[in-house]
Each structure stands twice: as C-alpha cells, then as structure tokens.
Design a protein around this motif. Structure first.
Motif, PDB file in Angstrom:
ATOM      1  N   SER A  30       0.901  -7.451  -5.057  1.00 31.92           N
ATOM      2  CA  SER A  30      -0.781  -7.283  -4.858  1.00 31.92           C
ATOM      3  C   SER A  30      -1.604  -8.427  -4.928  1.00 31.92           C
ATOM      4  CB  SER A  30      -1.492  -6.186  -5.416  1.00 31.92           C
ATOM      5  OG  SER A  30      -2.976  -6.134  -5.303  1.00 31.92           O
ATOM      6  N   VAL A  66       0.838  -5.752  -0.700  1.00 31.12           N
ATOM      7  CA  VAL A  66      -0.624  -4.902  -0.494  1.00 31.12           C
ATOM      8  C   VAL A  66      -1.904  -5.974  -0.679  1.00 31.12           C
ATOM      9  CG1 VAL A  66      -1.907  -2.884  -0.960  1.00 31.12           C
ATOM     10  CG2 VAL A  66       0.470  -2.973  -1.088  1.00 31.12           C
ATOM     11  N   ASP A  67      -2.816  -5.916   0.561  1.00 28.27           N
ATOM     12  CA  ASP A  67      -3.945  -6.660   0.166  1.00 28.27           C
ATOM     13  C   ASP A  67      -4.881  -5.739  -0.560  1.00 28.27           C
ATOM     14  OD1 ASP A  67      -6.426  -7.941   0.658  1.00 28.27           O
ATOM     15  OD2 ASP A  67      -5.688  -8.663   2.565  1.00 28.27           O
ATOM     16  N   SER A  68      -5.265  -6.160  -1.704  1.00 25.60           N
ATOM     17  CA  SER A  68      -6.067  -5.492  -2.595  1.00 25.60           C
ATOM     18  C   SER A  68      -7.379  -5.524  -2.183  1.00 25.60           C
ATOM     19  CB  SER A  68      -5.788  -5.849  -4.233  1.00 25.60           C
ATOM     20  OG  SER A  68      -5.997  -7.221  -4.335  1.00 25.60           O
ATOM     21  N   GLN A  70      -8.697  -5.481   1.032  1.00 31.11           N
ATOM     22  CA  GLN A  70      -8.434  -4.790   2.199  1.00 31.11           C
ATOM     23  C   GLN A  70      -8.298  -3.338   2.034  1.00 31.11           C
ATOM     24  OE1 GLN A  70     -10.244  -5.915   4.867  1.00 31.11           O
ATOM     25  NE2 GLN A  70     -10.619  -7.934   3.767  1.00 31.11           N
ATOM     26  N   SER A  71      -7.286  -3.152   1.090  1.00 28.26           N
ATOM     27  CA  SER A  71      -6.614  -1.790   1.043  1.00 28.26           C
ATOM     28  C   SER A  71      -6.558  -1.309  -0.512  1.00 28.26           C
ATOM     29  CB  SER A  71      -5.326  -1.894   1.368  1.00 28.26           C
ATOM     30  OG  SER A  71      -5.339  -2.555   2.857  1.00 28.26           O
ATOM     31  N   GLU A  73      -7.147   1.423  -1.836  1.00 26.40           N
ATOM     32  CA  GLU A  73      -6.602   2.760  -1.699  1.00 26.40           C
ATOM     33  C   GLU A  73      -5.271   2.565  -1.956  1.00 26.40           C
ATOM     34  OE1 GLU A  73      -8.393   5.767  -2.364  1.00 26.40           O
ATOM     35  OE2 GLU A  73     -10.038   4.360  -2.759  1.00 26.40           O
ATOM     36  N   ALA A  74      -4.633   1.781  -1.115  1.00 25.62           N
ATOM     37  CA  ALA A  74      -3.162   1.690  -1.068  1.00 25.62           C
ATOM     38  C   ALA A  74      -2.699   0.953  -2.487  1.00 25.62           C
ATOM     39  CB  ALA A  74      -2.651   0.849  -0.090  1.00 25.62           C
TER      40      ALA A  74
END
Length: 380
Positions: A30, A66-68, A70-71, A73-74
C-alpha cells in the motif's frame, strides 16, 4: 496467508516485503505514490540484489499493490482479511497509516484471528506509536477494535542505499539483515518470517541497533561530508573520519554496556561488524543520502543527542558524539528541506533557543551547555 505492507519504497520491497514473501505471505503493498503502485501492479516480479560477500539475487513475486490515497476502501478490505500488517514509511507518517488500519479492523470478522501489527521503523517503540494514533482515530470504539489486533514492536536493520538510475522495481541491498520482534504479544502464534528472531525484551536490541548502526551511519555521513567524501565507504577510508566514527561508537557501546548489561567484548565485536558493513564498496550509499533530515537526527531521542545525553547523565564520556553533532551542524544539502531549515535556524536563533528547539535539551541538562557552545561558534 496475506500481509499488507504500508510503504512500497526500497526498504519495503528490499527488506520487509522480501521476508514476508519468503515466509509464504501474499504481499499487498500500500502506497500513495501512484506511479510506483502502477508499476507494481503491472509487474510479475522484481529482484532484490544482495551485493557484497555472501550476497545473492532473490526474486519476489505473487504480490499486489493498492493506492491508499485513491482507494482507501480497498486498503481497508485488504487489512480486514490479512494476517499481518507491517509498515516502512518513516515514524512521522504512522499517523497517516493509522486510519487505514482502524478501517480494516472495523470490517474484520469477529471470529478472525487477531491482526498482527508491526511497525518496522528506525524509532524506539514505533508500533506503540502507531497503536497510539489508532487509538486516537478510533475514539470510543478503541476497546472493541483493539481486541481484534495484537501489536509488537520490532527492531529492523538492513542497509538499503540509494538505488542506481534505471533500477525500476529492483532493489540493491547489503546481504546482512536483522529483524528482532517482541515475542510476548503473539502468544503461541507468532508470524512466520524466516530470519526474524523473537525476543522477550526488545528494548535493549532497539537501542543497540539505533545507537550503533544509526549513530555510526550518521557519524560517517556528517564527518564524511565535512571531509569532502562522496560515499560512506569513501568516508570510512579517510583515517580521520574512520577514527571519529569508531570513537563515537565506543562511547555508545559504553552506554549500552552500562545501561543494558551487554558484554563489552560482544559490543566490540558488534561494532566491528557494523563498521565492516559500512565499508562495503559495493553499496553506492552517499553521505548526502545518509545525512539528509539533520533536524530529525539532532532531535532529543534520536541517534546523536539520544545516546550523548544518556551518556553524560551516567557520568560517561560523549566528546566524540559531540564532534559528530558539530559536523552535523555544518551539513548542507540544497535539495534537503531540513538541511536548509537547519542553516536558517543557526542564523536566526540564539544558541539557547536553538538548542531547546532543535535538540529538546533542557537548559539544566549537562549536555545543553556543550551543544550551545557548538552553536555559538557559528554566530561569531
């Protein structure tokens, strides 16, 4: 098994992520740097190149990113279903990681095993710091959420220098590494991390590493920069610099022996191992990279003022450490924000104000006067 690692930089990929991968975890990186996240997502693998005696190439695959920014929730979903969360982002960034871990705990199944959280930073009690930020973010829900995780402090040690241009995701590192982890929080179910060792009392190991590896690295950088050296290896090849670094580490060793009961002969051997690592000519580590952020490194509990202040409190010598502080005050790097701030503070603040603001030393501390004298010399 899955591990979410915050911080996909060189240390994250070349040390923590590598060992998690070798422990059988699917690693989810992340990060907030979009191009790096995109590169990791597009890659099937990267290689960790260990340079120096005993080094080899190690391939890491089976990861995701994962781009923390931009995302978020992911990221929360990944944390909710992970076994392990680790960080390598820098102590000051932990407050920004805390909301993501809290969000993951909120989504974690009630019957899931506790999430194993470890902050792998160059700071004492970094996991406790992360947990504190999480407590603040969770508010009244903290008691319930904290039962879904266990928190273990760690001490990590591996030299990961600035990387050669064009390296891409590959990372060049030294062969040596150490990852010490508190045993107690995990009970009978510690994480599976090959090469890590679990200890009952981590405090002495953290200070031994911080006051030897980090202090020695900083000493080589600041004394080396003053001497005109380009790399850490070149700095230590200079007799005067090498002697200055060795003398500073003799002082920190004396403190560690007095405070934690390490055997003097063991500390002497440890010092030689550390200095040998710094002299590795295959590591392209520059004095500018290692010396950056001098304000942080001159702060109260960091690698210079920390051991020097404790040494004088115990009636031990700190002359060589003060010589490194003196060199740190001369450190200049036009591309480093803290180096520029340091230059401005030296010009603008009276010595007492400078020492209080930068080093956190109280006026009546026995180290404050000697540091003020170093500052006063620069004001003519």
């Amino acid at each position: 098994m899955k591990a979410v690692h915050f911080g996909a930089g060189n240390i994250g990929r070349g040390f923590v992520g590598l060992l998690l991968h070798e422990g059988g975890y699917e690693v989810v990186f992340s990060d907030v740097v979009a191009p790096l996240v995109q590169a990791l997502d597009a890659a099937e693998s990267y290689t960790v190149h260990e340079v120096g005696d005993g080094g080899t190439d190690r391939v890491v695959d089976g990861f995701r990113a994962v781009d923390s920014a931009q995302s978020p929730e992911a990221v929360a979903e990944e944390v909710a279903t992970a076994e392990v969360v680790t960080t390598a982002v820098g102590p000051m960034i932990l407050k920004h990681i805390a909301p993501h871990v809290v969000a993951g705990l909120r989504r974690r199944a009630a019957d899931a095993p506790p999430l194993q959280v470890m902050a792998c930073e160059n700071a004492i009690g970094a996991t406790d710091t992360l947990a504190g930020h999480m407590r603040e973010h969770a508010g009244a829900d903290w008691e319930e959420l904290s039962a879904r995780a266990v928190f273990a402090n760690t001490a990590v040690d591996r030299i990961v220098p600035g990387q050669p241009e064009g390296a891409g995701l590959d990372v060049t590192v030294e062969p040596f590494y150490e990852w010490a982890i508190e045993r107690g929080p995990f009970g009978e179910n510690p994480p599976h991390i090959p090469g890590a060792h679990f200890v009952d009392d981590l405090g002495p190991y953290i200070e031994r590493k911080l006051f030897t590896v980090n202090t020695g690295h900083a000493a080589a950088a600041y004394l080396g920069s003053r001497a005109g050296a380009g790399t850490i290896a070149e700095a230590l090849a200079d007799d005067a610099v090498g002697s200055g670094v060795a003398a500073a580490l003799e002082e920190t060793s004396a403190l560690l022996v007095a405070k934690h009961g390490f055997a003097a002969e063991d500390m002497a051997s440890y010092r030689e191992t550390i200095l040998g690592r710094f002299r590795n000519p295959a590591l392209p580590d520059t004095v500018q990279r290692v010396g950056r952020q001098p304000l942080r490194k001159l702060s109260r509990h960091e690698r210079l003022i920390g051991p020097a202040s404790q040494a004088v409190e115990q009636g031990l010598g700190a002359e060589a450490l003060l010589a490194v502080v003196d060199a740190a005050l001369d450190f200049r790097d036009a591309h480093d924000e803290q180096a520029n701030q340091l230059e401005g503070l030296l010009a603008d603040l009276p010595p007492r104000d400078f020492v209080e603001q930068v080093t956190g030393l109280e006026a009546d501390h026995p180290l404050a006067g000697p540091v003020e004298e170093l500052v006063a010399r620069r004001r003519g």
